[in-house]
Enzyme design. Structure first.
Site, PDB file in Angstrom:
ATOM      1  N   HIS A  92     -52.616 -16.795 -16.263  1.00  0.00           N
ATOM      2  CA  HIS A  92     -51.354 -16.464 -15.651  1.00  0.00           C
ATOM      3  C   HIS A  92     -51.053 -15.812 -13.716  1.00  0.00           C
ATOM      4  O   HIS A  92     -50.864 -15.585 -13.574  1.00  0.00           O
ATOM      5  CB  HIS A  92     -50.844 -15.011 -16.652  1.00  0.00           C
ATOM      6  N   ASP A 148     -55.114 -11.380 -18.456  1.00  0.00           N
ATOM      7  CA  ASP A 148     -55.032 -12.134 -20.273  1.00  0.00           C
ATOM      8  C   ASP A 148     -55.025 -13.533 -20.508  1.00  0.00           C
ATOM      9  O   ASP A 148     -54.765 -14.205 -19.185  1.00  0.00           O
ATOM     10  CB  ASP A 148     -54.212 -11.545 -20.740  1.00  0.00           C
ATOM     11  N   GLU A 149     -54.818 -14.783 -21.496  1.00  0.00           N
ATOM     12  CA  GLU A 149     -54.894 -15.454 -22.233  1.00  0.00           C
ATOM     13  C   GLU A 149     -55.528 -17.201 -20.382  1.00  0.00           C
ATOM     14  O   GLU A 149     -54.801 -17.120 -19.891  1.00  0.00           O
ATOM     15  CB  GLU A 149     -53.004 -16.339 -22.241  1.00  0.00           C
ATOM     16  N   VAL A 150     -56.601 -16.772 -20.506  1.00  0.00           N
ATOM     17  CA  VAL A 150     -57.016 -17.164 -19.239  1.00  0.00           C
ATOM     18  C   VAL A 150     -57.445 -18.469 -20.060  1.00  0.00           C
ATOM     19  O   VAL A 150     -58.058 -19.088 -20.053  1.00  0.00           O
ATOM     20  CB  VAL A 150     -58.336 -16.587 -18.596  1.00  0.00           C
ATOM     21  N   TYR A 151     -56.329 -19.946 -19.936  1.00  0.00           N
ATOM     22  CA  TYR A 151     -56.198 -20.760 -20.757  1.00  0.00           C
ATOM     23  C   TYR A 151     -57.362 -21.774 -19.557  1.00  0.00           C
ATOM     24  O   TYR A 151     -57.257 -21.568 -18.769  1.00  0.00           O
ATOM     25  CB  TYR A 151     -54.759 -21.422 -21.399  1.00  0.00           C
TER      26      TYR A 151
END
Length: 476
Positions: A92, A148-151
């Protein structure tokens, strides 16, 4: 007598990456947060922090000034609300990596969401961000480093090459970067404990977690916002973290911003059930591990997403959730409803349906009332006229409008209604504009109105414009 909350800390999350409140509104709402049972704030600054030097370009148009940050902190202190700053340092990262000056630090060149953990400048960047935030938060006991959410982690070219070496895998890549950032916090600010969202850690094996040493560096914040939260699964996750050496954990629920990317009204019942489930987790989980719970109130799903429920709209949900936590395993009850309703200034607090009447007298309740009116009536009234009025659909269809055709007799059957509707909704629009401008900055007001109000009013204006043209053509 109600049992005390099993969560020592109860933090209200302020997501400032969308519709950040004016400081004057925070001054109005902080006393209510405290009265409802909050003990602190988790402030996610994103682009609202007054970054300086080479980071100045990260600032949003209406970013808080250093003096405004100090004012917020003083207000929080006055109302006994401990402030924990949150700065994303891995996933993010759109608000940073969207800028061409930092685009070379992307994990995947095409996507600005994740930081490249192989670039030395990546750690320099987040270290500078952390230091600047900490300079205005002296005395903070915790610092949330996001993560979080380290795509797409592992999909960058540098990562692909690294993953081909030895025993390297994505889990190790993640742990190495999170540990590096945590050590950076602890080295520069030894009295501060890093907090990290736990979703990137959940699926990592116990041996890897234990051997990484991450348990000595961070306190995971386990987040789950669903109404039917898996209690046993969360208890098992807490026990796993305990076996891996973590001694303290946090929970994260949601009071708004988790039920629809463009949600306008907050479904209180959903969030209430989420908190009731979290109380069960706290009751059954390892004793003494939970530091507290953060009640998240997301304002966007990510930096580029639309706005979801505005903060004033979510206040009744926050009230119900905080008061439910205050009553511990007693959970939600009529007493909780009565106390929350009294603090909100309403005797008609509803949790299973959207509130429509007697919406309270709390700061921002006028915004909730107007947004409710728009959500329930504006779209319906416009669609009723344009799509279900037989005179419009039968004698002034898109075919007629394009060719400026209208039977003069039919005008009387819908023109007065269209004019009346337009006048009514223009008045509501103006009232909401004023109410929002008191609480939010101009760009947020403009965005919310353009997404939720202007297109519907524009449809009425377009209908009347086309009708005027058709009448002129008929007269000639």
């Amino acid at each position: 007598m109600a049992a005390p909350s099993p969560f020592p800390q109860q933090l209200v999350h302020l997501d400032l990456k969308g519709a950040p409140p004016r400081v004057s509104y925070l001054a109005e709402i902080f006393p209510l947060f405290r009265a409802l049972g909050a003990s602190g704030l988790l402030v996610e600054y994103e682009d609202m922090f007054p970054y300086d030097g080479p980071l100045r370009l990260l600032q949003a148009t209406h970013a808080y000034s250093p003096s405004e940050i100090q004012e917020i902190l003083l207000l929080a202190q006055r109302h006994e609300l401990e402030v924990i700053p949150l700065v994303q340092t891995f996933g993010h990262m759109e608000f940073v990596l969207k800028h061409k000056e930092f685009s070379h630090l992307r994990e995947v060149d095409a996507f600005p969401n994740a930081l490249n953990p192989h670039q030395e400048d990546s750690l320099v960047l987040v270290g500078t961000m952390i230091d600047q935030v900490m300079a205005l938060h002296r005395g903070a006991r915790w610092f949330h480093i996001g993560s979080d959410e380290v795509y797409y982690l592992g999909e960058g070219e540098a990562s692909r090459q690294w993953l081909q070496q030895g025993q390297n895998d994505v889990a190790k890549l993640c742990l190495t970067q999170v540990a590096a950032v945590a050590r950076r916090v602890l080295t520069a600010h030894p009295a501060v404990k890093p907090i990290v969202w736990d979703d990137m850690l959940r699926g990592i094996g116990e041996q890897s977690l234990t051997e990484s040493g991450i348990a000595q560096l961070v306190e995971p914040m386990i987040w789950d916002y669903v109404a039917d939260l898996d209690v046993e699964g969360k208890v098992a996750l807490m026990e796993k973290y305990q076996r891996c050496g973590f001694t303290k954990l946090w929970a994260a629920s949601a009071f708004k911003g988790a039920t629809g990317v463009n949600q306008s009204l907050t479904p209180i019942g959903h969030h209430l059930r989420n908190h009731v489930q979290w109380l069960k987790v706290a009751d059954r989980g390892p004793v003494g591990m939970l530091q507290g719970i953060a009640l998240t109130g997301w304002q966007r799903y990510d930096h580029f997403a639309v706005l979801c429920e505005l903060l004033p709209v979510g206040i009744p949900s926050l009230a119900v959730c905080l008061q439910t936590l205050q009553h511990g395993m007693g959970g939600y009850s009529e007493k909780v409803k009565d106390v929350a309703g009294k603090l909100l200034g309403t005797s008609n607090l509803e949790v299973d349906v959207f509130m429509r009447d007697d919406l309270g007298t709390f700061p921002g309740s006028d915004v909730l009332a107007l947004v409710t009116q728009i959500s329930f009536h504006l779209r319906c009234s416009v669609e009723e006229l344009l799509e279900r009025n037989r005179y419009v659909t039968g004698w002034f269809s898109p075919f007629h409008r394009k060719r400026k055709l209208i039977h003069p007799v039919m005008i009387q059957h819908f023109q007065p209604e269209a004019l009346s509707l337009l006048a009514q909704w223009e008045a509501v629009r103006q009232e909401l504009q004023v109410a929002l401008e008191r609480i939010l900055y101009p760009d947020a007001v403009e965005e919310w109105m353009e997404e939720n109000v202007h297109p519907l009013i524009q449809r009425l204006q377009d209908l009347l414009r086309d009708l005027d043209r058709a009448m002129e053509a008929t007269d000639t």
